[in-house]
Design an enzyme around this catalytic site. Structure first.
Site, PDB file in Angstrom:
ATOM      1  N   TRP A 138       0.862  -1.186   0.000  1.00 51.45           N
ATOM      2  CA  TRP A 138       0.000   0.000   0.000  1.00 51.45           C
ATOM      3  C   TRP A 138       0.900   1.238   0.000  1.00 51.45           C
ATOM      4  CZ3 TRP A 138      -2.109   2.599   4.866  1.00 51.45           C
ATOM      5  CH2 TRP A 138      -3.090   3.543   4.547  1.00 51.45           C
ATOM      6  N   ASP A 219      -0.803  -5.271   9.468  1.00 48.25           N
ATOM      7  CA  ASP A 219      -1.814  -4.319   9.022  1.00 48.25           C
ATOM      8  C   ASP A 219      -3.033  -5.125   8.574  1.00 48.25           C
ATOM      9  OD1 ASP A 219      -3.384  -2.375   7.876  1.00 48.25           O
ATOM     10  OD2 ASP A 219      -1.844  -1.586   6.541  1.00 48.25           O
ATOM     11  N   ALA A 221      -6.672  -4.792   7.388  1.00 49.93           N
ATOM     12  CA  ALA A 221      -7.658  -3.828   6.896  1.00 49.93           C
ATOM     13  C   ALA A 221      -8.893  -4.481   6.277  1.00 49.93           C
ATOM     14  CB  ALA A 221      -7.010  -2.903   5.862  1.00 49.93           C
ATOM     15  N   LYS A 254     -13.542  -1.030   6.133  1.00 47.71           N
ATOM     16  CA  LYS A 254     -14.106  -1.906   5.110  1.00 47.71           C
ATOM     17  C   LYS A 254     -15.179  -2.823   5.677  1.00 47.71           C
ATOM     18  CE  LYS A 254     -10.572  -0.260   2.749  1.00 47.71           C
ATOM     19  NZ  LYS A 254      -9.656   0.774   3.298  1.00 47.71           N
TER      20      LYS A 254
END
Length: 404
Positions: A138, A219, A221, A254
């Site tokens: 990312w 991470d 997400a 999300k």
């Protein structure tokens, strides 16, 4: 530079530097100014339904209605935020893979805020730290590290030839990581490739961390968007049971659809209670210096859902529907590309998980798709699968076949 308490404009002009544009934000602007009715947005990483709308989940609406009736104050909650939310997120992510007393955590503004606060703690603990990040990753990962003055290095992750992970290359690169270095991992649904690690590969990385005394930072997400809310964190849960120290930065943007409410959590796992106490104190300090108190509304919505059996069941079903929709579009695109190109070049799409994949196109080909076909994607050919619908799947496949 200071004259009677203010800084002259000419001094500011000398001190400030023009900042590089964020490619995804710039792409949003280009898409917005495109007047073609056939335009397709595959750049921005948000979930959209078949109508092109990012909906508010039904469970979220119900939880918000309950809060409007029951909440009696907007006073500050605390420097670590809503601790019921923190505990609920720990349970969602890790279940019973560690005892409750072996972690501390803090609410933060989104996954980005969680990462930022943990980067600050890592830098304070070791100014000479190196963070290893996947190639590709990312774009905000290297940007944040660069901004904070933290050294970082890339490890191989993705093979353009096979369209899958390059695990041998990854492990070879990470063998160079030093004691107390940090490995930044994607918990599931790797952004931008969609290529995920297997549970066995998570175990191998855990053993490397144990052997070389490396700190894993995960991470997370997209929990729930790959194979399921439980399945997506199997590797992470096994890691939590193996390594002595683990950091998690999780986002609710999300899987709860709370993009603009900025809901995230930073978790730190360690069996040493003194270290946990010190970490908690330092989290309070960096929060106070960064934004004082994190925003409460979205976090309280999440904790309300996770602690109400009816709302949680509704939410589970909605996450499953989103995952099924993304998987349906992903497989549909794979099949449409096979028909349009008369090849299996894009068969790897069926193996990827989550919202993203990279098509393996050149920047020139991506530019042609935008110029000639009004199809917008990031320059490395990363696409947001959730930006497609039943019609645009074939539009994209036919356009790709033409530019190839």
């Amino acid at each position: 530079y200071f004259i009677e308490g203010h800084v002259p404009i000419e001094a500011i002009n000398k001190l400030l530097k023009e900042q590089p544009a964020d490619n995804i934000i710039a792409l949003m602007g280009q898409f917005a100014s495109d007047n073609r009715a056939t335009k397709v947005d595959l750049g921005v990483g948000v979930y959209k339904n078949q109508s092109g709308v990012t909906p508010i989940m039904g469970a979220v609406k119900k939880a918000q209605a309950l809060l409007l009736e029951s909440q009696v104050s907007k006073s500050y909650v605390g420097l670590l935020g809503n601790l019921n939310f923190v505990q609920s997120m720990k349970n969602l992510i890790l279940s019973d893979s560690l005892r409750s007393e072996n972690f501390v955590g803090a609410q933060a503004p989104g996954g980005t805020g969680s990462l930022h606060q943990m980067f600050l703690l890592l830098r304070a603990a070791n100014p000479n730290i190196t963070v290893w990040i996947s190639n590709p990753t990312w774009p905000n990962h290297p940007s944040m590290l660069r901004h904070l003055g933290i050294e970082f290095r890339y490890y191989r992750y993705f093979s353009e030839e096979t369209g899958s992970t390059d695990f041998d290359g990854m492990m070879s690169d990470l063998a160079e990581a030093k004691c107390n270095d940090v490995i930044l991992l994607h918990g599931c649904c790797h952004n931008p490739t969609g290529a995920n690690l297997s549970v066995g590969e998570w175990d191998s990385i855990s053993q490397l961390c144990l052997k070389n005394e490396i700190i894993p930072l995960v991470d997370l997400a997209y929990q729930g968007f790959g194979d399921g809310l439980e399945e997506d964190v199997l590797g992470l849960r096994r890691m939590a049971g193996l390594v002595p120290e683990l950091i998690i930065a999780a986002s609710c943007s999300k899987n709860f659809g709370l993009y603009r409410d900025r809901v995230g959590v930073a978790l730190y796992l360690n069996e040493d209670k003194k270290v946990l106490s010190l970490t908690s104190d330092n989290l309070k300090s960096v929060n106070r210096l960064t934004y004082s108190f994190p925003p409460d509304w979205g976090a309280t919505v999440v904790s309300t859902i996770l602690n109400d059996s009816g709302l949680r069941a509704d939410w589970n079903e909605e996450v499953q529907d989103i995952r099924s929709s993304i998987t349906h579009l992903r497989l549909g695109l794979r099949d449409a590309l096979k028909r349009a190109t008369n090849s299996d070049r894009f068969a790897f799409l069926g193996e990827h998980k989550g919202m993203f994949s990279r098509l393996g196109l050149t920047k020139g080909q991506v530019d042609l798709l935008r110029k000639d076909h009004a199809i917008y994607m990031v320059g490395d050919s990363r696409i947001n699968i959730a930006g497609l619908n039943e019609k645009s799947v074939n539009v994209l496949a036919n356009a790709v076949a033409k530019i190839l």
